[in-house]
Scaffold this motif. Structure first.
Motif, mmCIF file in Angstrom:
data_model
loop_
_atom_site.group_PDB
_atom_site.id
_atom_site.type_symbol
_atom_site.label_atom_id
_atom_site.label_comp_id
_atom_site.label_asym_id
_atom_site.label_seq_id
_atom_site.Cartn_x
_atom_site.Cartn_y
_atom_site.Cartn_z
ATOM 1 N N UNK C 9 2.432 26.133 -13.257
ATOM 2 C CA UNK C 9 3.356 26.005 -11.996
ATOM 3 C C UNK C 9 3.608 27.531 -11.479
ATOM 4 N N UNK C 10 3.784 28.295 -12.548
ATOM 5 C CA UNK C 10 4.419 29.632 -11.866
ATOM 6 C C UNK C 10 3.338 30.435 -11.329
ATOM 7 N N UNK C 11 2.091 29.966 -11.294
ATOM 8 C CA UNK C 11 0.977 30.745 -10.383
ATOM 9 C C UNK C 11 1.437 30.455 -8.733
ATOM 10 N N UNK C 12 2.024 29.358 -8.568
ATOM 11 C CA UNK C 12 2.228 28.803 -7.155
ATOM 12 C C UNK C 12 3.592 29.399 -6.643
ATOM 13 N N UNK C 13 4.415 29.791 -7.777
ATOM 14 C CA UNK C 13 5.832 30.217 -7.203
ATOM 15 C C UNK C 13 5.675 31.565 -7.180
ATOM 16 N N UNK C 14 6.438 32.471 -6.078
ATOM 17 C CA UNK C 14 6.453 33.835 -6.114
ATOM 18 C C UNK C 14 7.973 34.150 -5.614
ATOM 19 N N UNK C 192 4.619 18.891 -15.106
ATOM 20 C CA UNK C 192 4.027 17.781 -14.427
ATOM 21 C C UNK C 192 3.514 16.966 -15.507
ATOM 22 N N UNK C 193 3.015 17.319 -16.822
ATOM 23 C CA UNK C 193 2.638 16.545 -17.779
ATOM 24 C C UNK C 193 3.178 17.175 -18.958
ATOM 25 N N UNK C 194 4.064 16.279 -19.848
ATOM 26 C CA UNK C 194 4.626 15.210 -19.614
ATOM 27 C C UNK C 194 5.584 15.551 -18.481
ATOM 28 N N UNK C 199 12.716 18.493 -13.695
ATOM 29 C CA UNK C 199 12.472 19.611 -13.312
ATOM 30 C C UNK C 199 11.387 19.676 -12.259
ATOM 31 N N UNK C 200 10.921 18.509 -11.693
ATOM 32 C CA UNK C 200 10.147 18.179 -10.538
ATOM 33 C C UNK C 200 10.464 18.817 -9.331
ATOM 34 N N UNK C 201 11.708 19.123 -9.112
ATOM 35 C CA UNK C 201 11.944 19.602 -7.873
ATOM 36 C C UNK C 201 11.550 20.825 -7.346
ATOM 37 N N UNK C 202 11.311 21.612 -8.510
ATOM 38 C CA UNK C 202 10.898 23.082 -8.134
ATOM 39 C C UNK C 202 9.411 23.191 -7.986
ATOM 40 N N UNK C 203 8.698 22.137 -8.178
ATOM 41 C CA UNK C 203 7.200 22.266 -8.537
ATOM 42 C C UNK C 203 6.260 22.271 -6.823
ATOM 43 N N UNK C 204 6.679 21.221 -6.313
ATOM 44 C CA UNK C 204 5.998 21.093 -5.017
ATOM 45 C C UNK C 204 6.710 21.799 -3.814
ATOM 46 N N UNK C 205 8.066 21.914 -3.942
ATOM 47 C CA UNK C 205 8.696 22.475 -2.746
ATOM 48 C C UNK C 205 9.751 23.463 -3.327
ATOM 49 N N UNK C 206 10.480 24.364 -2.493
ATOM 50 C CA UNK C 206 11.400 25.183 -3.277
ATOM 51 C C UNK C 206 12.795 24.572 -2.754
ATOM 52 N N UNK C 208 17.028 23.816 -2.604
ATOM 53 C CA UNK C 208 18.140 24.782 -2.095
ATOM 54 C C UNK C 208 18.595 25.574 -3.150
ATOM 55 N N UNK C 209 18.989 26.704 -2.965
ATOM 56 C CA UNK C 209 19.626 27.664 -4.283
ATOM 57 C C UNK C 209 20.808 26.985 -4.837
ATOM 58 N N UNK C 210 21.446 26.383 -3.976
ATOM 59 C CA UNK C 210 22.769 25.598 -4.628
ATOM 60 C C UNK C 210 22.542 24.361 -5.600
ATOM 61 N N UNK C 211 21.128 23.975 -5.394
ATOM 62 C CA UNK C 211 20.940 22.789 -6.371
ATOM 63 C C UNK C 211 20.344 23.210 -7.603
ATOM 64 N N UNK C 212 20.120 24.377 -7.818
ATOM 65 C CA UNK C 212 19.269 24.783 -9.046
ATOM 66 C C UNK C 212 20.436 25.273 -10.166
ATOM 67 N N UNK C 213 20.994 24.241 -10.529
ATOM 68 C CA UNK C 213 22.063 24.520 -11.747
ATOM 69 C C UNK C 213 21.584 24.314 -13.193
ATOM 70 N N UNK C 214 20.556 23.687 -13.341
ATOM 71 C CA UNK C 214 20.042 23.624 -14.643
ATOM 72 C C UNK C 214 18.721 24.338 -14.867
ATOM 73 N N UNK C 215 18.499 24.715 -16.235
ATOM 74 C CA UNK C 215 17.260 25.523 -16.352
ATOM 75 C C UNK C 215 16.084 24.083 -16.894
ATOM 76 N N UNK C 216 15.101 24.400 -16.886
ATOM 77 C CA UNK C 216 13.753 23.647 -17.377
ATOM 78 C C UNK C 216 14.167 23.100 -18.676
ATOM 79 N N UNK C 217 13.974 21.746 -18.965
ATOM 80 C CA UNK C 217 14.530 21.166 -19.906
ATOM 81 C C UNK C 217 13.728 21.620 -21.328
ATOM 82 N N UNK C 218 12.168 21.877 -21.043
ATOM 83 C CA UNK C 218 11.517 22.017 -22.176
ATOM 84 C C UNK C 218 11.551 23.562 -22.662
#
Lengths: 391, 364, 240
Positions: C9-14, C192-194, C199-206, C208-218
């Protein structure tokens, strides 16, 4: 070692395209068919099938250096004979340099003579072939289908496109039926109904001595044999009963000026068929609900008050009732075919009784008492109220 | 342990759903089985309770031996002569995978690629499936997790897009022949599942075995909710007589979609999605066959027999039936129902009785 | 700067995404996904559709494509491979060009190969369009553009072999491979798999900064909380 074996296997499989693949068809090896016409051939027991094939290079003369001469069409018409349709199609490859490609085929025209003998054998090919689409339109020609397929249309390069557009815009007058293969076969295989198809013929234009295609009503089948034609107003009556009227013009005589016409435009219509069976007496109630607008009046009477509107509504309802009566006379009493869906309605409401009636439904049909109730409503009158000229 | 992976409940649900749905999506074989009228959608809804009833023996058996897989639990119950029964199950899975491969090939040969010989499709799919089986259980289940929502969503999309060509009056009269054929039809639909066997084999690898009951209910619900609209749509668009005579009813429904004059003829796209779903279906069955075989032969790792079983499967697919008509006869409700029921209901029921009577239980 | 683990996914995030407003950045992110799919699948889908599945094309498009193919000598597959390879040659040459010669050579590439080949009837015009679209789209997700090239050529081979079935089986095979990869212990295609729903909220769209309070679980197994989760902007509590 295992991985090496797998990779080797994969490469071997991937080298297969170099050998040549089985189902591959390059675009320039296809004869794209846009319409077919099926007739009885002069030779005994054979069918004569006419194919309308598209020539893409004649359609797009812009990119290559030769310009297409104006007035030429983009189609090529081929005729071939065979014992069955698919036999004729393969025989056509002896005239055309490419194999025929059916998926873009939108129009199927059956000649009148062949339809009178029974259309069922032809339908098997249309049903079974994986390339043929079930959403193609089915039409019956007056005369030979060959003339229809050969005809040209001035507005479009591909005449089959013209036929498809005419079918789609037939809802502007609701005097033609839109039947595709799926619908036709559905009505044919249902034990209580008979199929219909649109009718197309070539009309001679007196001034320019050209022949043009035109829709003129409906072809009616009894089981799978063509039994007769309905003209335009009878077709609209049929459409009223089936609930398929979308738009159209109804002409009534103006209330205070009886030799001038008033045109009412239909906006929407609904119908409901309710059967009622009381001691072996079958009665069907057809309720039609129509809404219209006042579109044009030739008289100079003020029609835009509620009293006049009521009179116009009554006349409109009477016209609708007359059209339905026309078609009932012809189809129900004279021919004994059920194209209205009365059998299906009985099957839905009285399934146990239908089991007994099913086998001789067509004989019982002419004794069914049909009661027609029409409710007409006129909503608006366009942008002006008083006709020009009245002062 | 043959397999080190663990799968979660959600993955189990999704992969089971795919395995059950794929064949009905293309073939919809239930139109020609009871009830032979337009009440097929009622049969589909009624199959939900019947599913639950038919899976009870296997569920009880699996829960009793929840850390052992199929072959191992048979050996605990019956002793060394359980090997014969185990071999029968290995044969059942091999056979089933071959049937699915053959159906994939038949469908692709019938419509999109008429001139291609069937073995091309079967061999290529089996090869890629072998690769997936090599990677292990987690890979297959994760694949299922990604693809299942896509396929379910595409089916729902098909329902939405065909809605305007639907003629609901084709579905009346309701309950024309009474309730008995409808129940028989529901029984036929429910008898076709082999999900119980999946559960039995995969139970040592499932993470939260306490919630399996809920997961099974969800799976059967999704299946009933998918089959019912499929039946409604097929009979609504084509009418009963036509739907019975069509070979691939749901595929023809997709062919009839025409929206706004440009979204037409998208059936090849549907074939594409279906191929991916079938790929996962075949990989799962292949994996289960391989796992069962390795268990039976007491191997340390199942990887050596993957290619061998694959070859057997491909050859078996070609020999199964002479033509599509032959295949359809085998898969009609008359034979397949009882063949399935023998392995998914009758034998587990007997084993359960023997286990209860003999007080055999393995608790960790 | 290198961060590990590196996920697909990081290839699509800049990082520029996070400096703009979330709505526009979400649209751009979806655009990147579209560009990825165009870049990987376009030539293969074109070959598959024109060789095996001509019935999927709308009629007017079919006639234009058929007209464009009338005089060309090679089948669609050979054209696609040729254009793909020529494009790779151009790209490699462009990297090692001395700067004064750069302009002339790019004009040669565009005009000669594109324009003249079409006018001479060697290559159909739709093929040139498809390859140019592919080339440009592959720069949108620049970090994985090398894998895109490999995938694209494989898909064209598979499409020539079996049409849409080949593409789908190839996609299944690639997907299987990607699912089994792990980057420093984290599955490559997470979230995406599993599926990890948080963490799905950061994949397809960006988001809000105030909703990113947790790091990716894995990735951050125990260290999940970044900030307290009360950061949504709202009016102050005492009406001042």
């Amino acid at each position: 070692m295992k991985k090496l074996g797998l990779i080797f296997l994969a490469i071997t499989i991937m080298a297969a395209p170099l050998i040549g693949c089985w189902s591959r068809r390059e675009l320039d090896t296809l004869s794209i068919i846009s319409a077919i016409g099926i007739d009885k051939s002069e030779e005994d027991g054979k069918l004569s099938v006419t194919f309308q094939i598209i020539k893409p290079s004649a359609l797009k003369g812009s990119s290559s250096s030769e310009a297409a001469p104006s007035g030429s069409t983009g189609v090529l018409v081929l005729t071939s004979t065979g014992y069955t349709i698919i036999d004729a199609a393969r025989n056509a490859t002896m005239q055309s340099d490419r194999k025929l490609f059916f998926p873009q085929n939108k129009v199927i025209v059956v000649g009148e003579e062949l339809a009178r003998e029974g259309i069922n054998p032809l339908l098997d090919f249309l049903n079974r072939d994986p390339e043929q689409r079930r959403s193609s339109w089915l039409l019956v020609a007056k005369g030979k289908a060959h003339d229809i397929i050969n005809a040209k249309h001035e507005q479009v390069n591909i005449p089959a496109e013209a036929i498809v557009n005419m079918i789609k815009s037939s809802s502007n007058t609701s005097t033609a039926v839109k039947v595709d293969i799926n619908e036709f076969i559905k009505n044919l295989t249902n034990p209580g109904s008979d199929p219909i198809a649109c009718r197309i013929e070539m009309i001679q234009d007196d001034k320019t001595k050209n022949q043009k295609m035109r829709f003129t009503g409906t072809s009616v089948f009894k089981r799978d044999k063509l039994i007769g034609f309905l003209d335009q107003y009878e077709t609209r009556g049929l459409n009223w009963v089936l609930g398929k009227v979308v738009s159209g013009i109804i002409l009534v005589k103006s209330p205070l000026d009886e030799n001038k016409d008033v045109a009412l435009e239909i906006i929407r219509a609904r119908s409901k068929i309710t059967p009622e069976i009381l001691n072996n007496d079958i009665k069907t109630i057809v309720e039609v609900d129509a809404e219209g607008n006042l579109a044009e009046q030739l008289s100079e009477v003020t029609l835009t008050n509620s009293e006049m509107f009521k009179k116009l509504e009554q006349r409109m309802a009477q016209v609708i009732k007359d059209e339905i009566q026309l078609v009932l006379e012809k189809a129900q009493k004279e021919w004994g075919v059920d194209i209205f869906g009365f059998g299906k309605a009985v099957h839905r409401k009285y399934p146990q009784v239908w089991k007994k009636l099913q086998s001789n439904w067509r004989e019982l049909l002419s004794e069914v008492n049909v009661e027609i109730k029409v409710k007409a409503k006129i909503r608006s009158s366009g942008l002006s109220t008083i006709p020009t000229g009245v002062r | 342990m043959l397999e080190n992976g663990k799968i979660s409940n959600k993955q189990m649900i999704l992969i089971f759903v795919i395995c059950r749905l794929m064949l009905t999506m293309a073939y919809l074989p239930y139109v020609n089985s009871p009830p032979w009228n337009q009440d097929l959608w009622i049969s589909a809804i009624l199959s939900f309770p019947l599913h639950i009833i038919l899976i009870l023996p296997v569920y009880a058996l699996a829960m009793r031996f929840s850390k052992l897989s199929l072959i191992q639990s048979i050996e605990v119950i019956l002793g060394p002569c359980g090997k014969i029964l185990g071999a029968m199950y290995v044969w059942f899975f091999l056979h089933r995978t071959s049937i699915i491969l053959r159906e994939l090939g038949e469908f692709l040969t019938a419509v999109p690629y008429p001139e291609t010989p069937i073995i091309v499709f079967i061999a290529v799919t089996a090869l890629f499936a072998a690769y997936a089986v090599y990677q292990g259980l987690e890979t297959i289940c994760t694949l299922g997790e990604i693809i299942a929502p896509v396929i379910l969503a595409s089916v729902v999309l098909v329902f939405v897009m065909i809605a305007k060509d639907l003629d609901l009056s084709n579905l009346q009269p309701v309950l024309e022949d009474g309730l008995a054929p409808v129940l028989y039809g529901a029984f036929v639909i429910a008898a076709r599942t082999t999900l119980g066997l999946f559960l039995w084999i995969l139970i040592p690898f499932i993470n939260e075995s306490g919630k399996i009951r809920n997961s099974l209910l969800i799976i059967f619900l999704i299946f009933a909710l998918h089959l019912s609209p499929s039946a409604i749509v097929t009979i609504g668009v084509f009418g009963l007589e036509q739907a019975k005579s069509l070979d691939f009813p749901f595929f023809h429904v997709v062919r009839m979609i025409s929206i706004g004059d440009f979204l037409e003829r998208i059936d090849a796209l549907f074939v594409g999605f279906w191929v991916i779903g079938m790929f996962i279906d075949i990989s799962t069955h292949y994996y289960l066959a391989v796992l069962t075989g390795a268990d039976l032969l007491k191997l340390k790792d199942y990887r050596p027999i993957v290619l061998a079983m694959g070859t057997v499967m491909v050859s078996l697919s070609m020999f199964l039936a002479d033509s599509m008509v032959d295949l359809n006869e085998f898969l009609s409700y008359k034979t397949l129902t009882w063949y399935n029921l023998l392995f998914t209901f009758a034998i587990p029921l007997l084993l359960l009785l023997v286990a209860v009577v003999g007080k055999k239980r393995v608790d960790y | 700067m290198l961060t590990v683990p590196y996920l697909f996914i990081e290839a699509f995030q800049s990082s520029e995404d996070y400096y703009s407003r979330p709505f526009y950045s979400s649209i751009v992110r979806l655009l990147r996904f579209t560009a990825y799919f165009i870049s990987v699948f376009s030539p293969a889908v074109y070959v598959a559709l024109t060789t095996y599945h001509q019935e999927m094309l709308p009629p007017a498009m079919l006639y234009s494509l058929a007209a464009a193919r009338e005089g060309t000598p090679f089948p669609a597959f050979v054209e696609a491979m040729m254009m793909g390879i020529i494009y790779e040659i151009l790209k490699e040459a462009g990297i090692r060009l001395p700067r004064p010669v750069g302009q002339a050579v790019s004009i040669v590439g565009a005009l000669v190969i594109g324009e003249s080949a079409v006018s001479a009837g060697l290559i159909g015009a739709p093929m040139v369009i498809v390859v140019s679209l592919t080339a440009i789209s592959s720069y949108v997700v620049a970090s994985i553009s090398d894998t895109i090239t490999i995938m694209r050529l494989t898909y064209v081979l598979l499409a020539a072999f079996m049409g849409l079935f080949g593409i789908m089986i190839g996609a299944a095979g690639f997907l299987t491979h990607m699912v089994s990869l792990r980057s420093f212990g984290v599955p490559y295609l997470a979230p995406l798999a599993p599926i990890v729903t948080e963490d799905l909220k950061d994949v397809f769209f960006r988001p809000h900064l105030w909703s990113e309070c947790k790091r990716p679980k894995l990735i951050a197994k125990e260290n999940i909380v970044r900030v307290k989760s009360d950061s949504m902007p709202k009016p102050p509590e005492n009406n001042s």
